[in-house]
Design an enzyme around this catalytic site. Structure first.
Site, PDB file in Angstrom:
ATOM      1  N   GLU A 150     -30.397  -4.062  -7.748  1.00 25.77           N
ATOM      2  CA  GLU A 150     -31.362  -3.674  -6.696  1.00 25.77           C
ATOM      3  C   GLU A 150     -30.942  -2.365  -6.030  1.00 25.77           C
ATOM      4  O   GLU A 150     -31.781  -1.528  -5.704  1.00 25.77           O
ATOM      5  CB  GLU A 150     -31.521  -4.800  -5.670  1.00 25.77           C
ATOM      6  N   TYR A 161     -36.654  -4.376 -19.418  1.00 26.42           N
ATOM      7  CA  TYR A 161     -35.263  -4.348 -18.955  1.00 26.42           C
ATOM      8  C   TYR A 161     -34.307  -4.122 -20.141  1.00 26.42           C
ATOM      9  O   TYR A 161     -33.553  -3.157 -20.179  1.00 26.42           O
ATOM     10  CB  TYR A 161     -34.878  -5.680 -18.310  1.00 26.42           C
TER      11      TYR A 161
HETATM   12  N1  BES Z   1     -38.293  -5.084  -9.196  1.00 30.25           N
HETATM   13  C1  BES Z   1     -37.767  -6.266  -9.766  1.00 30.25           C
HETATM   14  C2  BES Z   1     -38.510  -7.504  -9.375  1.00 30.25           C
HETATM   15  C3  BES Z   1     -39.949  -7.523  -9.837  1.00 30.25           C
HETATM   16  C4  BES Z   1     -40.281  -7.138 -11.125  1.00 30.25           C
HETATM   17  C5  BES Z   1     -40.935  -7.952  -8.985  1.00 30.25           C
HETATM   18  C6  BES Z   1     -41.607  -7.142 -11.528  1.00 30.25           C
HETATM   19  C7  BES Z   1     -42.259  -7.963  -9.386  1.00 30.25           C
HETATM   20  C8  BES Z   1     -42.598  -7.555 -10.661  1.00 30.25           C
HETATM   21  C9  BES Z   1     -36.302  -6.457  -9.418  1.00 30.25           C
HETATM   22  O1  BES Z   1     -35.581  -5.262  -9.301  1.00 30.25           O
HETATM   23  C10 BES Z   1     -35.646  -7.184 -10.557  1.00 30.25           C
HETATM   24  O2  BES Z   1     -35.615  -6.642 -11.622  1.00 30.25           O
HETATM   25  N2  BES Z   1     -35.157  -8.378 -10.315  1.00 30.25           N
HETATM   26  C11 BES Z   1     -34.444  -9.137 -11.313  1.00 30.25           C
HETATM   27  C12 BES Z   1     -32.985  -8.835 -11.161  1.00 30.25           C
HETATM   28  C13 BES Z   1     -32.145  -8.985 -12.371  1.00 30.25           C
HETATM   29  C14 BES Z   1     -32.664  -8.267 -13.578  1.00 30.25           C
HETATM   30  C15 BES Z   1     -30.733  -8.532 -12.069  1.00 30.25           C
HETATM   31  C16 BES Z   1     -34.745 -10.592 -11.057  1.00 30.25           C
HETATM   32  O3  BES Z   1     -35.476 -10.897 -10.095  1.00 30.25           O
HETATM   33  O4  BES Z   1     -34.310 -11.436 -11.799  1.00 30.25           O
HETATM   34 ZN    ZN Z   2     -35.334  -4.338 -11.158  1.00 27.57          ZN
END
Ligand code: BES
Ligand code: ZN
Length: 630
Positions: free
Chosen positions: A328, A408
C-alpha cells in the site's frame, strides 16, 4: 459561508489547473498542462464524464454522517473548468438523491439525472449558465455501495458503531457527485460532521486533530488534499479511533482494543517509507498513516492517499505479512502519483506496485525474504493462468480485463524481467525518473511503453527484440523471457509436501518455525484429494481449524472443502461470519459451489448468515456468483 473561507486553502497544482484558459493554449503549452487536466486520449468507459469539454478541478464536501438513518449527505461544491462554448458538465452519480444544484451565489441551475446503468450509475448533467462553481445539495442512499455502516458487534470494542468507505474502482459516486474517473484528477477538501463520541479521519491532511463543536452531540472534522488525486482515493473512516505515532511522519489509527497489536505489527512502517524514498525519490504526500479497520474490510489494504486502510487480518503477531504495508505504501508512487488513466490500465497500478513492494521488502528484510514472496507470486501467476483456461485465454492479458490477479502477478513478473534484462542500475534509474516525469498525472499502457522506449530502448532493435514489450503488455500467457527466481526456503517446504503426500505423519514435518509464507506454500501445494485420516492428522497436529492466522486458516479451509471434510465446517462457518476480506472468503464460497449440492447448500446457508457483515462490494459479488451457480 464557511465553505468559501476553506476554499482559500487550495494551492499548488489546483491553482495551476484553474489558471487561465488552459484548454485554448498553444500545442506545446497544452502538452505540458493537459495531462494534469485530464487524460489526453484515453476514454474511460466506466464514467459518464466528458472531461475534455468540462471538468471538475476541485471538490469541497460539507457532509454529515447520520448513523441512525445510515445516510450521509450535505453539500458538494465543485469547481469547473469548461472549454469555451461548452455550457454543460457531466458528473457521475449512483443512487444519489439530488435536492438542488445552484451556482456559488445560490442561483438555481438546470440539471437532469439520466437513467441508471448498473454499477456505472447515472449521468448528472448540469447546465452551467456561465457558472464556474456548483453547489449540489444531496443525500446518498442507505445502500451506498462505497460505504459500510458497521453495527457495534462488528467492531473490536463492540460498543460504538463504525463507518468507512471503499472507493476503488467506481464506488465513490455512491456517496458524492463528481467526475469519478481515474484520469480526472481533483484537489479536494471536506468537513465531516459525526456523533461527538466518534473520531473521523479522511485520506488527506487532517486539519482538526481533535475535531470541533458542531451543535448538540456532534463534532466536525476538516480535511484538505492539496494535490490533485483520482477520486477513487477519497476515503473516510468514522469510529472509536485512537492514534499512535510510529515514526516522525507515520502513525496508526485504530480502535483502542486493537492498538497494541496493530502498533507492534506496524513497527517498521517508517523504515519502509525511508527505503521506498531511497529507491524511488521523495515521498510527496506529507504524512503516511494507516487505519486498521474491523475485519469486515473487504481488502487486504487500500492505498487511500496519506492514509492506507488495512484489514486487521494482516496482524498475525509475527510481522509476517507486512508486505501488505509495503504494497500500500508503494502505491504512493505507482498508482497515487502515476495513476492508471483508465481501468483497463490498472496493471500500471497493481503490477508496478507489487514489484515496488518486493523491492521495499528486499531493502528491509533481505533477498531471501523477497525471493520467497516473489516465488509465491509466481505460483499465483501459474495458478491464475491455469484457472483462466490456459495461456491463450484473453483474460491472461495485462491490458484490458485481466482475470484473477493477473494484473498483480504478471505485472510484477514483467517488471522483474525488465530489471533482469536491463540490469538493476539502468532499470532503477529509469523507474525513479518515470515516477518523477509523470508525477500527479494519469498514465496509459501505451504511454508507459512509449516512455520506456524513449528513455531506454532508444531504437536499439536487438534490445527491442529481447524485451518483448508489446507481447508482455498486450499478449496472453507468459512470454518466453519471463524471469523466475526460486526460493530455497520454499523448496525446503516442497520436500515436506512430498513427504506428507507419501504417507509420513504430520508430526514428522519440520513445521515448527514456519512463517505464513511457508504454510501457504505447504497447504496450497498439497494434492487437492487427501484421505480423511490425513486431514485429521494435520488438524490434530497443527490446530488448523482453530488457526487465528487468516492466511493459514483460509488455505486450510479451501483444502478441507475440496475434500468435503466435515470436521472443518464449524471452523468454516465461524471464519465466514467473522471475516469479510474478499481474498480469504471468495475462494471458500467458490470452493463450496464446486462441491455439488452439498457445497452449494452450505454456501447459501453461510452466506445468508454472514452477508449482513460484508461490505456491499463483496456481498454483491458473492450473491451474483451463488445465483449463477444454480
Ligand atoms: N488497490 C488495491 C485494492 C483494490 C483493488 C480495491 C481493486 C479495489 C479494486 C490494493 O492496493 C491491493 O492491491 N490490495 C491487496 C494487497 C495485496 C496484494 C498485498 C489486497 O487487498 O489483497
Ligand atoms: Zn494494490
Amino acid at each position: 459561508m464557511a465553505l468559501f473561507t476553506r476554499r482559500t486553502l487550495m494551492t499548488g497544482a489546483a491553482a495551476l489547473s484553474l489558471a487561465g484558459p488552459a484548454l485554448a493554449q498553444s500545442r506545446a503549452d497544452r502538452r505540458k498542462v493537459a495531462p494534469i487536466l485530464t487524460t489526453a486520449d484515453a476514454v474511460d468507459s466506466r464514467s459518464y464524464a466528458r472531461p475534455r469539454d468540462a471538468r471538475v478541478t476541485h471538490v469541497d464536501l460539507d457532509l454529515e454522517a447520520d448513523f441512525a438513518r445510515k445516510v450521509i449527505g450535505g453539500k458538494a461544491t465543485l469547481d469547473i473548468l469548461a472549454r469555451d462554448g461548452v455550457d454543460e458538465v457531466v458528473l457521475d452519480a449512483l443512487d444519489l438523491k439530488i435536492a438542488s444544484v445552484t451556482d456559488a451565489r445560490g442561483r438555481p441551475l438546470q440539471w437532469i439525472l439520466g437513467e441508471k446503468d448498473g454499477d456505472k450509475g447515472s449521468p448528472l448533467k448540469i447546465r452551467l449558465g456561465g457558472a464556474k462553481r456548483l453547489v449540489i445539495t444531496y443525500e446518498a442512499s442507505p445502500g451506498a455501495t462505497a460505504l459500510q455502516w458497521l453495527a457495534p458487534e462488528l467492531t473490536a470494542g463492540k460498543v460504538k458503531p463504525f463507518l468507512y468507505s471503499q472507493g476503488q474502482a467506481i464506488l465513490n459516486r455512491s456517496w458524492f457527485p463528481t467526475q469519478d474517473s481515474p484520469g480526472v484528477r481533483q484537489t479536494w477538501s471536506a468537513r465531516l460532521v459525526v456523533p461527538a463520541d466518534l473520531v473521523a479521519v479522511m485520506s488527506a491532511e487532517r486539519l482538526t486533530p481533535k475535531g470541533e463543536p458542531a451543535g448538540p452531540g456532534k463534532r466536525a472534522w476538516r480535511f484538505r488534499m492539496p494535490h490533485p488525486v483520482p477520486t477513487y482515493l477519497v476515503a473516510l473512516g468514522v469510529g472509536d479511533l485512537a492514534f499512535q505515532p510510529l515514526g516522525a511522519r507515520t502513525g496508526v489509527y485504530t480502535e483502542p482494543a486493537m492498538m497494541a497489536k496493530a502498533a507492534y505489527e506496524l513497527a517498521d512502517t517508517e523504515k519502509m517509507v525511508e527505503a521506498a524514498e531511497r529507491l524511488y525519490g521523495p515521498y510527496r504526500w506529507g504524512r503516511y498513516d494507516v487505519l486498521v479497520l474491523p475485519p469486515a474490510f473487504p481488502y487486504g489494504g487500500m492505498e487511500n492517499a496519506t492514509l492506507t486502510f488495512l484489514t486487521p487480518t494482516f496482524i498475525t503477531g509475527d510481522r509476517a505479512n507486512v508486505s501488505l504495508v509495503a504494497h500500500e505504501l508503494a502505491h504512493s508512487w505507482s498508482g497515487n502519483l502515476v495513476t492508471n488513466a483508465t481501468w483497463p490500465d490498472v496493471w500500471l497500478n497493481e503490477g508496478f506496485t507489487s514489484y515496488v513492494e518486493n523491492r521495499i521488502m528486499e531493502a528491509i528484510y533481505g533477498r531471501e525474504r523477497a525471493v520467497m514472496e516473489a516465488d509465491l507470486a509466481w505460483d499465483g501467476l501459474q495458478s491464475d493462468i491455469r484457472e483462466l483456461g490456459g495461456p491463450a485465454d484473453p483474460r491472461t492479458r495485462l491490458y484490458g480485463e485481466p482475470g484473477g490477479q493477473i494484473d498483480y502477478f504478471k505485472g510484477e513478473t514483467f517488471l522483474r524481467t525488465l530489471e533482469t534484462l536491463l540490469g538493476r542500475d539502468c532499470w532503477d534509474g529509469y523507474l525513479r525518473g518515470y515516477f518523477d516525469r509523470h508525477a500527479f498525472q494519469p498514465q496509459t499502457t501505451a504511454g508507459f511503453l512509449a516512455d520506456l522506449r524513449r528513455e531506454v530502448v532508444k531504437g536499439d532493435a536487438a534490445l527491442e527484440a529481447k524485451l518483448k514489450l508489446d507481447e508482455w503488455a498486450y499478449g496472453p500467457g507468459l512470454p518466453a523471457n519471463a524471469v523466475h527466481n526460486a526460493s530455497a526456503r520454499l523448496a525446503e517446504v516442497d520436500r515436506s509436501v512430498k513427504a506428507f503426500t507419501e504417507g509420513r505423519p504430520a508430526a514428522s514435518l519440520p513445521a515448527k518455525g514456519w512463517t505464513t509464507q511457508e504454510w501457504q506454500r505447504f497447504l496450497n501445494n498439497l494434492p487437492r484429494q487427501l484421505q480423511a485420516a490425513q486431514l485429521a492428522d494435520l488438524d490434530r497436529t497443527f490446530q488448523l481449524n482453530a488457526s487465528a492466522n487468516g492466511y493459514v486458516r483460509s488455505a486450510w479451509l479451501e483444502l478441507a472443502i475440496a475434500n468435503r471434510w466435515e470436521p472443518a465446517l464449524p471452523s468454516l462457518r465461524a471464519f465466514l461470519t467473522s471475516v469479510g476480506r474478499g481474498l480469504f472468503v471468495n475462494p471458500l464460497y467458490t470452493g463450496l459451489t464446486r462441491q455439488g449440492d452439498w457445497g452449494k447448500a452450505l454456501a447459501r446457508q453461510y452466506f445468508a448468515e454472514a452477508k449482513g457483515g460484508y461490505h456491499p462490494s463483496l456481498s454483491d459479488g458473492i450473491a451474483r456468483r451463488l445465483a449463477s451457480a444454480g
